[in-house]
Design a protein around this motif. Structure first.
Motif, PDB file in Angstrom:
ATOM      1  N   ALA A   1      53.362 -11.769 -17.978  1.00 47.23           N
ATOM      2  CA  ALA A   1      52.607 -12.502 -18.998  1.00 47.23           C
ATOM      3  C   ALA A   1      53.554 -13.301 -19.884  1.00 47.23           C
ATOM      4  O   ALA A   1      54.736 -12.977 -20.007  1.00 47.23           O
ATOM      5  N   ARG A   2      53.015 -14.348 -20.477  1.00 45.49           N
ATOM      6  CA  ARG A   2      53.808 -15.167 -21.398  1.00 45.49           C
ATOM      7  C   ARG A   2      52.900 -15.634 -22.529  1.00 45.49           C
ATOM      8  O   ARG A   2      51.718 -15.914 -22.331  1.00 45.49           O
ATOM      9  N   ALA A   3      53.468 -15.713 -23.714  1.00 43.43           N
ATOM     10  CA  ALA A   3      52.692 -16.025 -24.915  1.00 43.43           C
ATOM     11  C   ALA A   3      53.049 -17.411 -25.447  1.00 43.43           C
ATOM     12  O   ALA A   3      54.211 -17.814 -25.450  1.00 43.43           O
ATOM     13  N   ARG A   4      52.042 -18.115 -25.935  1.00 41.89           N
ATOM     14  CA  ARG A   4      52.272 -19.361 -26.654  1.00 41.89           C
ATOM     15  C   ARG A   4      52.799 -19.018 -28.032  1.00 41.89           C
ATOM     16  O   ARG A   4      52.352 -18.054 -28.677  1.00 41.89           O
TER      17      ARG A   4
ATOM     18  N   ASP B   1      43.229 -16.866 -31.268  1.00 44.66           N
ATOM     19  CA  ASP B   1      43.363 -18.299 -31.473  1.00 44.66           C
ATOM     20  C   ASP B   1      43.931 -18.918 -30.206  1.00 44.66           C
ATOM     21  O   ASP B   1      44.768 -18.290 -29.538  1.00 44.66           O
ATOM     22  N   PRO B   2      43.509 -20.126 -29.835  1.00 42.70           N
ATOM     23  CA  PRO B   2      44.061 -20.765 -28.628  1.00 42.70           C
ATOM     24  C   PRO B   2      45.579 -20.901 -28.668  1.00 42.70           C
ATOM     25  O   PRO B   2      46.243 -20.861 -27.630  1.00 42.70           O
ATOM     26  N   GLY B   3      46.133 -21.036 -29.861  1.00 41.75           N
ATOM     27  CA  GLY B   3      47.578 -21.152 -30.010  1.00 41.75           C
ATOM     28  C   GLY B   3      48.311 -19.843 -29.796  1.00 41.75           C
ATOM     29  O   GLY B   3      49.540 -19.824 -29.758  1.00 41.75           O
ATOM     30  N   ALA B   4      47.563 -18.742 -29.636  1.00 42.26           N
ATOM     31  CA  ALA B   4      48.152 -17.440 -29.367  1.00 42.26           C
ATOM     32  C   ALA B   4      47.820 -16.987 -27.945  1.00 42.26           C
ATOM     33  O   ALA B   4      47.902 -15.800 -27.634  1.00 42.26           O
ATOM     34  N   LEU B   5      47.466 -17.941 -27.089  1.00 49.25           N
ATOM     35  CA  LEU B   5      47.086 -17.621 -25.722  1.00 49.25           C
ATOM     36  C   LEU B   5      48.187 -16.847 -25.005  1.00 49.25           C
ATOM     37  O   LEU B   5      49.346 -17.238 -25.017  1.00 49.25           O
TER      38      LEU B   5
ATOM     39  N   LYS C   1      48.470  -9.856 -30.599  1.00 49.19           N
ATOM     40  CA  LYS C   1      47.047 -10.167 -30.560  1.00 49.19           C
ATOM     41  C   LYS C   1      46.925 -11.617 -30.120  1.00 49.19           C
ATOM     42  O   LYS C   1      47.365 -12.523 -30.823  1.00 49.19           O
ATOM     43  N   GLY C   2      46.371 -11.818 -28.944  1.00 42.45           N
ATOM     44  CA  GLY C   2      46.265 -13.168 -28.417  1.00 42.45           C
ATOM     45  C   GLY C   2      44.826 -13.639 -28.352  1.00 42.45           C
ATOM     46  O   GLY C   2      43.901 -12.949 -28.782  1.00 42.45           O
TER      47      GLY C   2
ATOM     48  N   LEU D   1      51.479 -16.357 -33.421  1.00 43.67           N
ATOM     49  CA  LEU D   1      50.346 -16.468 -34.341  1.00 43.67           C
ATOM     50  C   LEU D   1      49.624 -15.133 -34.500  1.00 43.67           C
ATOM     51  O   LEU D   1      49.045 -14.838 -35.538  1.00 43.67           O
ATOM     52  N   ASN D   2      49.640 -14.318 -33.433  1.00 44.36           N
ATOM     53  CA  ASN D   2      49.100 -12.965 -33.497  1.00 44.36           C
ATOM     54  C   ASN D   2      47.660 -12.951 -34.013  1.00 44.36           C
ATOM     55  O   ASN D   2      47.314 -12.213 -34.941  1.00 44.36           O
ATOM     56  N   ALA D   3      46.827 -13.796 -33.406  1.00 47.34           N
ATOM     57  CA  ALA D   3      45.431 -13.906 -33.821  1.00 47.34           C
ATOM     58  C   ALA D   3      44.598 -14.327 -32.617  1.00 47.34           C
ATOM     59  O   ALA D   3      45.133 -14.755 -31.592  1.00 47.34           O
TER      60      ALA D   3
END
Length: 343
Positions: A132-135, A253-257, A318-319, A249-251
């Motif tokens: 897995a990889r996070a934005r 939110d699309p930016g935390a995909l 949290k993504g 972003l840990n929320a």
């Protein structure tokens, strides 16, 4: 790659219209009927090592055809039951979702799916994540220390960042982020977001590495990238040699995909047993540690940690709650980016 070309080879677009752009008469080695044939949308530089280990550890004769995930998904749909592929190793969940939606993936055993953390296997049991990889938002602490307080990617739309944001519009990870925007906000909401983003005059770069370079050098204040680029930079230069930092972003939110690379066994494969062994190897401690150490991605099997990178534990992130199978509409994303003028 131009927009029209990208549209031509995207997996979702080719559900209706296929192309011979990645057919087997392309100068590559002929595929064997006796080997385990893997169609890999993951770059050879990233995964050759683990696929070589797969061959060594299991004794399975492995043959790999490399390409982009969307191209290979399109090829699988075009080839149908006549494909020689046994396993699809995709860079993203969207391509896996497109192939699964077309009925071209086998149902995976529950014992295999149960090995990964919740949320990292297809609810329809057709594919499983391997890493897995996070934005994240990369930022220059000297220019934008307030980034550490951000909880939504909407914050980058603030006019104070005009001309100070870096992004890679042709990169698959950015395009997948925009797809997540569409799924989360709807078509109109995503268009509005992109129009505001464009009005902030973001600076386009060819890839995420150059975005990170631009933030690190102070050329821009912040950039939209995936987490592992930063970890690889720190491993290469040491923490003291890297000015840029990253913020999760840990929320929801699309930016935390948190997107995944994953695998699915091709329906009707005569090498089904070997393919399942390959899946299990990629989910083994050895396979998971490879991704954690060599590509700085997140292991998806609990209890595996990197010995090289100080990764924030995946379970602490949290993504976005978006269904990863819904990220298969790349053609619509590319059309929207073209319409807004961000290609």
């Amino acid at each position: 790659m131009t927009l029209r070309r990208a549209l031509a080879v995207s997996a979702a677009a080719l559900l209706a219209l296929t192309t011979a752009a990645c057919g087997q008469d392309d100068g590559q080695e002929p595929l064997s009927d006796d080997a385990l044939v893997i169609y890999s949308g993951r770059n050879e530089n990233l995964v050759k090592g683990i696929l070589d280990q797969l061959e060594e550890r299991t004794g399975i004769d492995v043959q790999v055809r490399y390409g982009t995930s969307s191209e290979l998904a399109a090829q699988l749909l075009e080839e149908g039951e006549g494909t020689k592929a046994d396993l699809f190793f995709s860079q993203d969940a969207g391509a896996l979702g497109a192939v699964a939606k077309a009925g071209r993936l086998e149902t995976l055993p529950a014992a295999t799916l149960d090995r990964v953390q919740e949320g990292f296997a297809d609810d329809g049991q057709k594919w499983v994540a391997t890493s897995a990889r996070a934005r994240v938002i990369a930022y220059d602490p000297a220019q934008a220390p307030e980034v550490t307080e951000m909880t939504t990617v909407d914050a980058v739309l603030d006019p104070k960042y005009k001309g100070r944001i870096g992004f890679a519009p042709t990169n698959a990870s950015f395009q997948t982020f925009v797809t997540a925007l569409r799924v989360t906000k709807g078509e109109d909401g995503a268009r509005e977001w992109l129009e505001k983003f464009k009005a902030n005059e973001p600076k386009a770069f060819d890839n995420n590495i150059l975005v990170l370079d631009a933030v690190d050098s102070g050329q821009v204040a912040l950039g939209l990238v995936n987490h592992y680029y930063w970890y690889e930079r720190v491993a290469e230069k040491g923490a003291s040699g890297v000015k840029v930092e990253i913020h999760f972003l840990n929320a929801d939110d699309p930016g935390a995909l948190v997107n995944v690379a994953g695998v699915g066994v091709i329906a009707g494969s005569p090498q089904k047993d070997a393919a399942l062994k390959a899946v299990d190897f990629l989910l083994s401690a050895e396979g998971q540690r490879y991704f954690a150490d060599e590509t700085a991605e997140y292991p998806v099997v609990p209890g595996i940690e990197s010995t090289k990178h100080d990764l924030v534990p995946l379970e602490q992130l949290k993504g976005s709650s978006v269904d990863l199978n819904q990220l298969d509409s790349l053609d619509q994303t590319l059309a929207l980016l073209d319409e807004v003028g961000l290609t």
